[in-house]
Design a protein around this motif. Structure first.
Motif: not given
Lengths: 262, 308
Positions: A4-6, A9-10
């Motif tokens: 999962r992206a932080p 960052l998203t």
């Protein structure tokens, strides 16, 4: 499955994408505004009438016709030149090979104004008069790179055993070309052609320097921006340009994706 | 299919198959003729034209070789224009890295399959489409009665906008006539050229290195500084070739957005068009070529050409 992206960052990536795409949406909105002198937001009202006005405008119709013609002829020329060049560079070493590859990408690596002013200098020096063909020469010059890149990329992925197998089975050079090579290269040539068409259709910088008094659609838009007139009609023409360039780009991507999957 | 019927074609193709040089010559004739002779020749004529001069009485081009046009290039005014253009190109390149990195990193490391294809396409499409219209869109956004001003107003922040516009160097009467507006548009237009090579560079980043760095106790910041950044630098350099070069030569954006203070591209355009001074325009055009030559030499050292 990827991690999962932080969240942060998203958020930043989404903001970047919005920066790339939201501005163009306002061109859609303004094509329908009832305001005819300023860029007032929000638009005081919405109307379809500017589409009719634009369709009746002879300048726009001629400019559209010229832009389509230039893009079609320049794309065809660039496809022939780019495919020939790719054929020469592929699996052959010869004196000046690197120089040729450099000259192919130079017209899109250098700022457009350099290509434009260089062609202008040559036109002035040789005394050629400006015409449809000077436009085609300018456009084909920077479109070759697109055609070449697409075709050479496909050639590099091509299995050379196929050509040998074809020869072993008794096919002539022509038959190998027609029944083995062309089906493999066909979609790359079409993809390159569509991208070249989109690039040529809305090109303005090289166009300005190689046009005499010809008016392509981008030149029409630019001159209406510099001397503000016909604002609502300009909005409609802007929308038209987006639509016309969008179609070949999307088609070329679908095409490329389909061949990847095969 | 009946092979025999094509005997003429067959003999012709055998003829060419056994004569590699002839085949190569035929393949090369048109592309070389076009690109090296026509385009290369045009670049040569650009240089040649810069050694001509314009006759100030008749306004025609005097074709006796002279250095006079070059003397006109090296004036303080022109050097200031060159400086401003290079400054803008640098600012745009840095901004593209800052805005582009999260996007490139998010696409490369945290998406896959269809989502990745769609996101790459979302970055790619602006690169191919409607350059002029995309600039025009910002005219709608930045005009004093336009979208941006309306948003500031709605959020009760008109005074903030006023304050930004009152700043020296970046301000102006409205966003669409300020350097700040110009900078936003330049970055918007060239950003995809930075994101794509950056994304490709992040894709090549070995995940094991990042994990090893974390396992050995490095903070994310240290990992970024010592692992990620040095490894994606070739990609960044490759992208910067485009953001820098394209900003350097552009004259459309400064014409439509900004306070009409000249850029190199604009100076070339107006010398050629309004002033009709092709030799001076040609000489001015050599400036971005030289700057780009130097830039490419630097970028090559960083490995940019392998990352293209």
């Amino acid at each position: 499955m990827k991690a999962r992206a932080p969240r942060s960052l998203t958020v930043l990536a989404t903001a970047g994408l919005m920066y790339l795409h939201i501005p163009i949406l306002f061109v859609f909105l303004y094509a329908f505004t009832t305001e005819d002198a300023a860029f007032t937001f929000p638009p005081p009202g919405l109307t379809m009438r500017w589409f009719g006005v634009a369709a009746q405008n002879d300048d726009i119709r001629q400019a559209l016709g010229l832009s389509l013609m230039v893009a079609a002829v320049a794309t065809t020329t660039a496809l022939i030149l780019g495919t020939l060049a790719a054929g020469a560079v592929w699996r052959t070493k010869f004196f000046g090979r690197d120089t040729l590859s450099l000259f192919i990408v130079l017209p899109i690596a250098l700022p457009g104004i350099i290509t434009g002013i260089a062609l202008r200098s040559a036109i002035s020096l040789t005394g050629v008069s400006f015409s449809f063909w000077t436009l085609v020469i300018g456009h084909a010059t920077f479109c070759v790179a697109v055609a070449y890149n697409n075709v050479i990329a496909r050639m590099r992925r091509l299995n050379p055993n196929l050509l040998e197998a074809s020869a072993d089975l008794g096919a002539s050079g022509w038959q190998t070309f027609r029944y083995v090579l062309m089906p493999q290269l066909g979609s790359a040539i079409i993809t390159g052609g569509m991208l070249a068409f989109a690039l040529s259709f809305d090109e303005i910088i090289v166009t300005t320097f190689t046009a005499g008094n010809q008016q392509t659609l981008p030149i029409w838009i630019f001159s209406s921006l510099v001397r503000p007139r016909n604002r609502p009609v300009t909005n409609v023409v802007a929308l038209l340009v987006i639509a016309i360039t969008f179609v070949p780009i999307i088609l070329s991507q679908r095409f490329a994706a389909r061949t990847e999957n095969q | 299919m009946p092979f025999r019927e094509f005997s003429l074609i067959r003999r012709l193709s055998t003829y060419f198959y056994t004569r590699r040089r002839l085949r190569l010559a035929l393949l090369l004739a048109l592309p070389v003729g076009w690109l090296v002779v026509v385009y290369g020749g045009s670049l040569g004529s650009l240089l040649l034209n810069s050694f001509f001069r314009i006759d100030s009485f008749s306004g025609t081009i005097d074709r006796t070789p002279t250095l006079e046009t070059w003397r006109q290039v090296f004036t303080d005014a022109n050097m200031a224009v060159a400086g401003r253009t290079i400054g803008m190109a640098t600012a745009v390149t840095i901004a593209s890295v800052l805005i582009g990195f999260p996007l490139a990193y998010r696409i490369a490391r945290f998406t896959s399959g269809r989502a990745k294809t769609a996101l790459v396409l979302a970055v790619l499409i602006p690169l191919w489409s409607s350059y002029l219209v995309r600039v025009y869109a910002w005219k709608l956004l930045l005009a004093s009665e336009g979208v941006a001003a309306w948003f500031f107003n709605v959020f009760g922040a008109s005074s903030v906008l006023g304050w930004i516009l009152s700043l020296p160097l970046i301000g102006g009467p409205s966003l669409s006539t300020s350097s700040l507006g110009q900078f936003l548009v330049f970055t918007y237009i060239w950003l995809p050229y930075m994101v794509l090579p950056m994304q490709a560079a992040v894709e090549r980043l070995p995940e094991s290195l990042l994990e090893a760095s974390a396992d050995l106790g490095a903070s994310p910041a240290t990992t970024f500084r010592r692992i990620t950044w040095p490894l994606i630098l070739p990609g960044v350099a490759a992208g910067s070739i485009f953001t820098f070069s394209l900003t350097l030569g552009d004259y459309i954006i400064p014409t439509i957005i900004g306070n009409s203070s000249p850029f190199i591209g604009l100076a070339i355009y107006s010398q050629q068009g309004v002033a009709g001074n092709l030799p001076l325009a040609a000489a001015l055009a050599i400036i971005p070529v030289v700057v780009m030559g130097l830039y490419l030499t630097g970028a090559r050292k960083l490995g940019a050409f392998e990352a293209l």
